[in-house]
Scaffold this motif. Structure first.
Motif, PDB file in Angstrom:
ATOM      1  N   ASP A 181     -31.233 -17.179  35.542  1.00  0.00           N
ATOM      2  CA  ASP A 181     -30.287 -16.326  36.012  1.00  0.00           C
ATOM      3  C   ASP A 181     -29.422 -15.461  35.521  1.00  0.00           C
ATOM      4  O   ASP A 181     -27.955 -15.178  35.564  1.00  0.00           O
ATOM      5  N   LEU A 182     -29.161 -15.685  33.752  1.00  0.00           N
ATOM      6  CA  LEU A 182     -28.327 -14.570  33.442  1.00  0.00           C
ATOM      7  C   LEU A 182     -28.026 -13.562  33.613  1.00  0.00           C
ATOM      8  O   LEU A 182     -29.071 -12.592  33.500  1.00  0.00           O
ATOM      9  N   PRO A 183     -26.472 -12.866  34.271  1.00  0.00           N
ATOM     10  CA  PRO A 183     -26.655 -11.392  34.733  1.00  0.00           C
ATOM     11  C   PRO A 183     -26.444 -10.393  33.325  1.00  0.00           C
ATOM     12  O   PRO A 183     -26.252 -11.283  32.155  1.00  0.00           O
ATOM     13  N   ARG A 184     -26.641  -9.743  33.532  1.00  0.00           N
ATOM     14  CA  ARG A 184     -27.062  -8.581  32.009  1.00  0.00           C
ATOM     15  C   ARG A 184     -24.926  -8.394  32.179  1.00  0.00           C
ATOM     16  O   ARG A 184     -24.299  -8.116  33.056  1.00  0.00           O
ATOM     17  N   LEU A 185     -24.446  -8.351  31.112  1.00  0.00           N
ATOM     18  CA  LEU A 185     -23.069  -8.399  30.395  1.00  0.00           C
ATOM     19  C   LEU A 185     -22.599  -6.375  29.946  1.00  0.00           C
ATOM     20  O   LEU A 185     -23.799  -5.656  29.488  1.00  0.00           O
ATOM     21  N   SER A 186     -21.979  -5.725  31.151  1.00  0.00           N
ATOM     22  CA  SER A 186     -21.965  -4.316  30.969  1.00  0.00           C
ATOM     23  C   SER A 186     -20.546  -4.354  29.936  1.00  0.00           C
ATOM     24  O   SER A 186     -19.302  -4.610  30.455  1.00  0.00           O
TER      25      SER A 186
ATOM     26  N   GLN B 112     -29.252  -7.776  24.560  1.00  0.00           N
ATOM     27  CA  GLN B 112     -28.858  -8.848  25.296  1.00  0.00           C
ATOM     28  C   GLN B 112     -30.930  -9.172  25.957  1.00  0.00           C
ATOM     29  O   GLN B 112     -30.350 -10.542  26.615  1.00  0.00           O
ATOM     30  N   TYR B 113     -31.036  -8.480  26.072  1.00  0.00           N
ATOM     31  CA  TYR B 113     -32.916  -9.520  25.919  1.00  0.00           C
ATOM     32  C   TYR B 113     -33.639  -9.145  25.439  1.00  0.00           C
ATOM     33  O   TYR B 113     -34.643 -10.394  25.599  1.00  0.00           O
ATOM     34  N   ASP B 114     -33.716  -9.182  23.976  1.00  0.00           N
ATOM     35  CA  ASP B 114     -34.431 -10.211  22.794  1.00  0.00           C
ATOM     36  C   ASP B 114     -33.467 -11.675  22.863  1.00  0.00           C
ATOM     37  O   ASP B 114     -34.495 -12.162  22.626  1.00  0.00           O
ATOM     38  N   ASN B 115     -32.178 -11.020  22.460  1.00  0.00           N
ATOM     39  CA  ASN B 115     -31.556 -12.520  22.112  1.00  0.00           C
ATOM     40  C   ASN B 115     -30.137 -12.568  22.678  1.00  0.00           C
ATOM     41  O   ASN B 115     -29.261 -12.382  22.470  1.00  0.00           O
ATOM     42  N   PRO B 116     -29.854 -13.145  24.287  1.00  0.00           N
ATOM     43  CA  PRO B 116     -28.823 -13.318  24.634  1.00  0.00           C
ATOM     44  C   PRO B 116     -28.497 -13.993  23.921  1.00  0.00           C
ATOM     45  O   PRO B 116     -26.751 -13.546  23.834  1.00  0.00           O
TER      46      PRO B 116
ATOM     47  N   LEU C 197     -24.527 -11.547  22.696  1.00  0.00           N
ATOM     48  CA  LEU C 197     -22.503 -12.255  23.333  1.00  0.00           C
ATOM     49  C   LEU C 197     -22.305 -12.131  22.382  1.00  0.00           C
ATOM     50  O   LEU C 197     -21.103 -12.111  22.849  1.00  0.00           O
ATOM     51  N   ILE C 198     -22.831 -13.775  21.225  1.00  0.00           N
ATOM     52  CA  ILE C 198     -21.841 -13.892  20.336  1.00  0.00           C
ATOM     53  C   ILE C 198     -20.901 -11.921  19.791  1.00  0.00           C
ATOM     54  O   ILE C 198     -20.188 -12.598  19.587  1.00  0.00           O
TER      55      ILE C 198
END
Length: 184
Positions: A24-29, A74-78, A82-83
């Motif tokens: 359920d992780l939202p995509r961060l823009s 984000q889709y490969d290695n979220p 993010l870090i």
């Protein structure tokens, strides 16, 4: 401030990822941060010579490109993405606060990133042309005078929402567009 808030949002999303998983992780823009990066040189330096302005614009475009590369991972290695996004945002915010707008990121941090062109003026021009075109067509139509005002307001809102995809430009965006067009 917006850059640091975006970095904090990356941290919160990372915490959510570690607690709940990727389902359920939202995509961060990072679009809001991109606008700050693009106008950093305008905000920090009022009178800039033409050659310096071109360098600053080119650097900002590469920084935005690096941000988009990090955002796309984000889709490969979220977790790693993010870090990386949080680190990039924190570094850009720190250097922006120091006034180093031509060194927002180092070359190795921008490796593999292409410059991203700023097309905000194009959106403004397209929306203006569409609105004028619709108003011309509306003037030829047989619409009662009482209905003309609400119809015009509805059409202008629909055109702006369509061109800007729900993000209507604020007065700061319009001022930046006009300031950029004025200095060419």
């Amino acid at each position: 401030m917006l850059l640091m808030l975006s970095a904090v949002h990356c941290g919160r999303t990372l915490t959510q990822l570690r607690e709940q998983g990727t389902l359920d992780l939202p995509r961060l823009s990072l679009r809001r941060a991109e606008r700050v990066i693009r106008r950093a040189w305008k905000t920090r330096h009022d009178n800039v010579r033409r050659h310096q302005r071109q360098q600053m614009k080119a650097h900002a475009a590469r920084v935005v490109g690096a941000m988009r590369v990090a955002e796309s991972r984000q889709y490969d290695n979220p977790e790693e993405a993010l870090i990386r996004m949080a680190n990039l945002l924190a570094m850009v915010a720190h250097r922006y606060a120091e006034g180093r707008t031509l060194q927002l990121l180092d070359e190795e941090q921008m490796a593999g990133a292409e410059s991203v062109a700023d097309r905000s003026w194009l959106r403004l021009a397209v929306s203006g042309l569409l609105i004028v075109g619709v108003l011309v067509v509306l003037s030829w139509a047989d619409i009662p005078e009482m209905a003309t005002g609400p119809v015009v307001a509805l059409i202008i809102t629909a055109v702006l929402a369509g061109v800007y995809r729900g993000r209507i430009p604020g007065y700061h965006d319009l001022i930046d567009i006009f300031r950029g067009a004025d200095r060419r």
